[in-house]
Design an enzyme around this catalytic site. Structure first.
Site, short mmCIF file in Angstrom:
data_model
loop_
_atom_site.label_atom_id
_atom_site.label_comp_id
_atom_site.label_asym_id
_atom_site.label_seq_id
_atom_site.Cartn_x
_atom_site.Cartn_y
_atom_site.Cartn_z
CB SER A 8 -0.92 -0.24 1.16
OG SER A 8 -1.44 1.08 1.46
CG HIS A 33 -3.97 -1.35 -1.57
ND1 HIS A 33 -5.12 -2.17 -1.75
CD2 HIS A 33 -4.52 -0.65 -0.52
CE1 HIS A 33 -5.96 -1.87 -1.13
NE2 HIS A 33 -5.83 -0.74 -0.04
CG ASP A 35 -5.07 2.63 0.83
OD1 ASP A 35 -5.93 1.91 1.01
OD2 ASP A 35 -3.90 2.27 1.21
CG MET A 37 -8.17 7.63 2.94
SD MET A 37 -6.99 7.80 4.42
CE MET A 37 -6.26 6.25 4.18
CG HIS A 66 -9.15 0.54 -0.17
ND1 HIS A 66 -8.57 0.40 1.12
CD2 HIS A 66 -10.61 0.41 0.13
CE1 HIS A 66 -9.39 0.20 2.02
NE2 HIS A 66 -11.00 0.50 1.71
CG MET A 68 -11.12 3.56 2.61
SD MET A 68 -9.41 3.60 3.47
CE MET A 68 -8.55 3.56 2.07
CG MET A 137 -11.60 -2.26 5.48
SD MET A 137 -9.98 -2.22 4.36
CE MET A 137 -8.78 -1.15 5.98
CG ASP A 175 -6.38 -2.55 3.25
OD1 ASP A 175 -5.09 -2.33 3.91
OD2 ASP A 175 -6.73 -1.76 2.44
C1 DX5 Z 1 -6.06 1.84 5.78
C2 DX5 Z 1 -5.64 1.59 4.45
C3 DX5 Z 1 -4.43 0.48 4.05
C4 DX5 Z 1 -3.36 0.78 5.18
C5 DX5 Z 1 -2.78 -0.38 5.60
O1 DX5 Z 1 -7.14 2.53 5.73
O2 DX5 Z 1 -6.80 1.01 3.76
O3 DX5 Z 1 -4.43 0.11 2.90
O4 DX5 Z 1 -2.41 1.46 4.01
O5 DX5 Z 1 -1.55 0.14 6.30
P1 DX5 Z 1 -0.88 -1.31 7.20
O6 DX5 Z 1 -0.45 -2.34 6.15
O7 DX5 Z 1 0.11 -0.39 8.01
O8 DX5 Z 1 -1.90 -1.25 8.15
ZN ZN Z 2 -6.64 0.01 1.54
#
Ligand code: DX5
Ligand code: ZN
Length: 216
Positions: A8, A33, A35, A37, A66, A68, A137, A175
């Site tokens: 990620s 990956h 993310d 947000m 992903h 969010m 998650m 994840d």
């Molecule tokens: C959290 C993200 C993850 C995050 C995971 O909201 O969706 O993808 O980057 O990070 P680690 O592996 O450090 O928990």
């Molecule tokens: Zn993620």
């Protein structure tokens, strides 16, 4: 199927994104990956489409996006334009999930549905046949580096049982809080893809860590 690893980018060095993506290109990672947000669905803001557009030119691995965000169905075209392979939307963010999944596929992407830690796997009973991947998650979304929620192992087993019972080939991705110990438990429980952020990017030798995750 041999399991896949999706580092990620959230835990990468944002002042050296190109360098870090090139490191991923050279690694044994299968996907990257990403993310996104919005500060509404989750209490944090990360990066958006202009950054994905920039990555497109450099990243040689399939992009696993992903989202969010609230109302992710509004951005299907934008995600597709970045060349994304997989678009993950949250179950909790989609009132008309079936329509959204169909639209993601029509846009030429694989469709992933993501569950927050409190959302039961059983809610997927009438949609799982239409999705390419379920993303569970194993932390509350919003931040990298959080502690793994142990109950995620049980949820992975439940999801594996549902997929096998229905004779489907839906992928299971996990994840949050993934390291060698939690990763092993998840693979034993039936996971196909492990996302790892801080465990990879905060390591002194990320290439070696990716290798270790890949050979679990
Ligand atoms: C959290 C993200 C993850 C995050 C995971 O909201 O969706 O993808 O980057 O990070 P680690 O592996 O450090 O928990
Ligand atoms: Zn993620």
């Amino acid at each position: 199927m041999k399991h896949l690893i999706a580092p990620s980018l959230l835990s990468a060095d944002f002042m050296n994104l190109q360098r870090d993506v090139e490191m991923i290109n050279r690694s044994e990672a299968d996907w990257l990956h990403l993310d996104i947000m919005d500060g509404v669905f989750v209490p944090n803001i990360s990066f958006g489409f202009p950054v994905l557009e920039g990555l497109k030119a450099v990243c040689q691995k399939p992009m696993d996006v992903h989202l969010m965000i609230v109302e992710p169905q509004k951005f299907i075209k934008e995600v597709a334009a970045t060349g994304a392979y997989m678009m993950n939307v949250h179950y909790e963010a989609c009132t008309h999930l079936h329509r959204t999944v169909a639209a993601i596929k029509e846009a030429g992407m694989k469709a992933g549905v993501t569950l927050n830690p409190h959302t039961p796997v059983s809610l997927l009973e009438d949609i799982i046949q239409d999705v390419d991947m379920v993303l569970l998650m194993s932390v509350n979304p919003g931040y990298g580096g959080q502690k793994f929620i142990e109950h995620s192992v049980e949820k992975t087993k439940q999801l594996r049982a549902m997929i096998d019972r229905k004779g489907l080939d839906t992928l299971i991705e996990i994840d949050g809080g993934v390291n060698l110990a939690t990763g092993k438990k998840l693979l034993d429980a039936g996971a196909d893809i492990l996302v790892a952020g801080s465990f990879v990017f905060k390591a002194p030798d990320p290439l070696q860590v990716i290798h270790e995750l890949k050979t679990l």
